[in-house]
Motif scaffolding. Structure first.
Motif, PDB file in Angstrom:
ATOM      1  N   VAL A 139     -23.329  -2.432 -13.857  1.00  0.00           N
ATOM      2  CA  VAL A 139     -23.226  -1.371 -12.844  1.00  0.00           C
ATOM      3  C   VAL A 139     -22.603  -1.968 -11.579  1.00  0.00           C
ATOM      4  O   VAL A 139     -23.089  -2.994 -11.079  1.00  0.00           O
ATOM      5  CB  VAL A 139     -24.627  -0.782 -12.525  1.00  0.00           C
ATOM      6  N   HIS A 140     -21.549  -1.333 -11.052  1.00  0.00           N
ATOM      7  CA  HIS A 140     -20.810  -1.912  -9.931  1.00  0.00           C
ATOM      8  C   HIS A 140     -20.604  -0.884  -8.814  1.00  0.00           C
ATOM      9  O   HIS A 140     -20.211   0.256  -9.090  1.00  0.00           O
ATOM     10  CB  HIS A 140     -19.433  -2.399 -10.396  1.00  0.00           C
ATOM     11  N   LEU A 141     -20.862  -1.318  -7.589  1.00  0.00           N
ATOM     12  CA  LEU A 141     -20.571  -0.486  -6.417  1.00  0.00           C
ATOM     13  C   LEU A 141     -19.100  -0.705  -6.115  1.00  0.00           C
ATOM     14  O   LEU A 141     -18.718  -1.700  -5.493  1.00  0.00           O
ATOM     15  CB  LEU A 141     -21.445  -0.934  -5.236  1.00  0.00           C
ATOM     16  N   GLN A 142     -18.267   0.191  -6.593  1.00  0.00           N
ATOM     17  CA  GLN A 142     -16.832  -0.086  -6.548  1.00  0.00           C
ATOM     18  C   GLN A 142     -16.030   1.204  -6.690  1.00  0.00           C
ATOM     19  O   GLN A 142     -16.467   2.150  -7.350  1.00  0.00           O
ATOM     20  CB  GLN A 142     -16.490  -1.016  -7.721  1.00  0.00           C
ATOM     21  N   ASN A 143     -14.839   1.195  -6.116  1.00  0.00           N
ATOM     22  CA  ASN A 143     -13.894   2.277  -6.347  1.00  0.00           C
ATOM     23  C   ASN A 143     -13.462   2.209  -7.822  1.00  0.00           C
ATOM     24  O   ASN A 143     -13.000   1.173  -8.293  1.00  0.00           O
ATOM     25  CB  ASN A 143     -12.690   2.053  -5.427  1.00  0.00           C
ATOM     26  N   GLY A 144     -13.635   3.318  -8.523  1.00  0.00           N
ATOM     27  CA  GLY A 144     -13.381   3.318  -9.967  1.00  0.00           C
ATOM     28  C   GLY A 144     -11.953   2.950 -10.339  1.00  0.00           C
ATOM     29  O   GLY A 144     -11.712   2.329 -11.375  1.00  0.00           O
ATOM     30  N   TYR A 145     -11.004   3.339  -9.486  1.00  0.00           N
ATOM     31  CA  TYR A 145      -9.602   3.035  -9.809  1.00  0.00           C
ATOM     32  C   TYR A 145      -9.357   1.525  -9.664  1.00  0.00           C
ATOM     33  O   TYR A 145      -8.640   0.928 -10.464  1.00  0.00           O
ATOM     34  CB  TYR A 145      -8.661   3.827  -8.899  1.00  0.00           C
ATOM     35  N   GLN A 146      -9.972   0.938  -8.633  1.00  0.00           N
ATOM     36  CA  GLN A 146      -9.830  -0.521  -8.483  1.00  0.00           C
ATOM     37  C   GLN A 146     -10.565  -1.249  -9.599  1.00  0.00           C
ATOM     38  O   GLN A 146     -10.128  -2.293 -10.078  1.00  0.00           O
ATOM     39  CB  GLN A 146     -10.330  -0.964  -7.117  1.00  0.00           C
ATOM     40  N   GLY A 147     -11.663  -0.642 -10.027  1.00  0.00           N
ATOM     41  CA  GLY A 147     -12.430  -1.214 -11.138  1.00  0.00           C
ATOM     42  C   GLY A 147     -11.567  -1.338 -12.393  1.00  0.00           C
ATOM     43  O   GLY A 147     -11.680  -2.307 -13.148  1.00  0.00           O
ATOM     44  N   LEU A 148     -10.689  -0.367 -12.589  1.00  0.00           N
ATOM     45  CA  LEU A 148      -9.833  -0.438 -13.787  1.00  0.00           C
ATOM     46  C   LEU A 148      -8.981  -1.698 -13.768  1.00  0.00           C
ATOM     47  O   LEU A 148      -8.769  -2.322 -14.802  1.00  0.00           O
ATOM     48  CB  LEU A 148      -8.931   0.799 -13.862  1.00  0.00           C
ATOM     49  N   LYS A 149      -8.498  -2.048 -12.572  1.00  0.00           N
ATOM     50  CA  LYS A 149      -7.693  -3.275 -12.458  1.00  0.00           C
ATOM     51  C   LYS A 149      -8.538  -4.485 -12.839  1.00  0.00           C
ATOM     52  O   LYS A 149      -8.089  -5.399 -13.503  1.00  0.00           O
ATOM     53  CB  LYS A 149      -7.221  -3.473 -11.014  1.00  0.00           C
TER      54      LYS A 149
END
Ligand code: SAM
Length: 280
Positions: A139-149
């Motif tokens: 589980v990550h506190l992160q922007n999902g689009y950046q997470g894809l990278k």
């Protein structure tokens, strides 16, 4: 970030979205090889339908409430979906509704993995709590689009990404195209992209942009409870499936009319299922 999914959990859009998601996961489960599920906009994982937020809109009544209440035979393709919802509730009650992470978690095998990103700090805390001590879930506190990278290509290499943003930002469709283009260069997995059916001109533009990405296979499906010119906040629920699994189209072709029949109380709706193959 004003959007909170707790107001909308279990509405007709969620029902349609989660059934599409389960059909895709079932196709991954058909092979022994492990897979990874990535949820870019994960929400809180589980929703209390008796909460102030859920009661305020009452949206779940026309979605999961209607589906659970029907007597008699229910579509066989949604068997897993109904089982998962029931497993979260005491017999004959409907207090909890599973979000996409809980739905997929119920289907994972010990060798499968799940990566969740959520940007709202309070929702992230609830999500983290929901999956604490679960070694299969990150589980990550992160922007999902950046997470894809950061997370593509995933390990294991097989899998599916769900992109389910709140569409608060008027550039969301463009953001999706940009992120999908980047993601596909890293990994040719299955991508599910949910979209609201509100503005047909915007959706048509989105589809034209998708087709410019030279995708090998694309499925677009919608469950619309109202016609495009109806003055509601949400006329329908749409899903784009990039690299759809084998037989998914046939399954959707079977389930969509049945679902429409159950949820379309005003008889004003329609469904859509279109497949595009590029001539690459
Ligand atoms: N996928 C969830 C489900 O089916 O149960 C529902 C997700 S809800 C439609 C969208 C979620 O995205 C909200 O919880 C919101 O806080 C979160 N969010 C908004 N912008 C985000 C971003 N850029 N990255 C990750 N999460 C975001």
């Amino acid at each position: 970030m004003n959007y909170r999914h707790a107001f909308h959990a279990g509405n007709f859009a969620d029902v349609f979205k989660h059934i599409c998601l389960i059909l895709v996961i079932e196709s991954l489960l058909a092979k022994e090889k492990p897979f990874c599920y990535i949820d870019t906009h994960a929400g809180i994982g589980k929703y209390d339908l008796t909460s102030i937020q859920a009661k305020k809109t009452g949206e779940f009544a026309a979605g999961i409430g209607t589906l659970m209440a029907i007597k008699g035979k229910k579509p066989t393709e949604i068997k897993h979906y109904l089982q998962i919802v029931k497993s979260m509730n005491k017999e004959n009650s409907l207090k909890y509704y599973p979000g996409s992470p809980r739905i997929v978690r119920a289907l994972l095998r010990p060798e499968d993995k799940m990566i969740l990103t959520e940007l709202h700090p309070a929702d992230y805390q609830l999500l983290k709590e929901e999956f604490k001590y679960d070694p299969q879930v990150g589980v990550h506190l992160q922007n999902g689009y950046q997470g894809l990278k950061a997370f593509l290509p995933p390990t294991p290499r097989r899998g599916v990404v769900l992109i389910d943003p709140p569409y608060e930002d008027k550039n969301e469709f463009d953001e999706i195209i940009k992120s999908l283009q980047m993601a596909l260069m890293r990994w040719q997995g299955i991508y599910l992209i949910w979209y609201p059916v509100k503005n047909r001109i915007q959706i048509n533009q989105f589809e034209r942009n998708l087709k410019k990405l030279s995708l090998k296979n694309l499925l677009i499906c919608e469950l619309n409870l109202f016609p495009d010119d109806a003055p509601f906040a949400l006329n329908g629920s749409g899903m784009v499936i990039v690299n759809p699994p084998w037989k998914l189209q046939e399954k959707l072709n079977e389930v969509l009319p049945q679902l429409l029949n159950i949820l379309d109380s005003e008889n004003r709706g329609n469904y859509r299922l279109e497949s595009f193959t590029s001539k690459m």
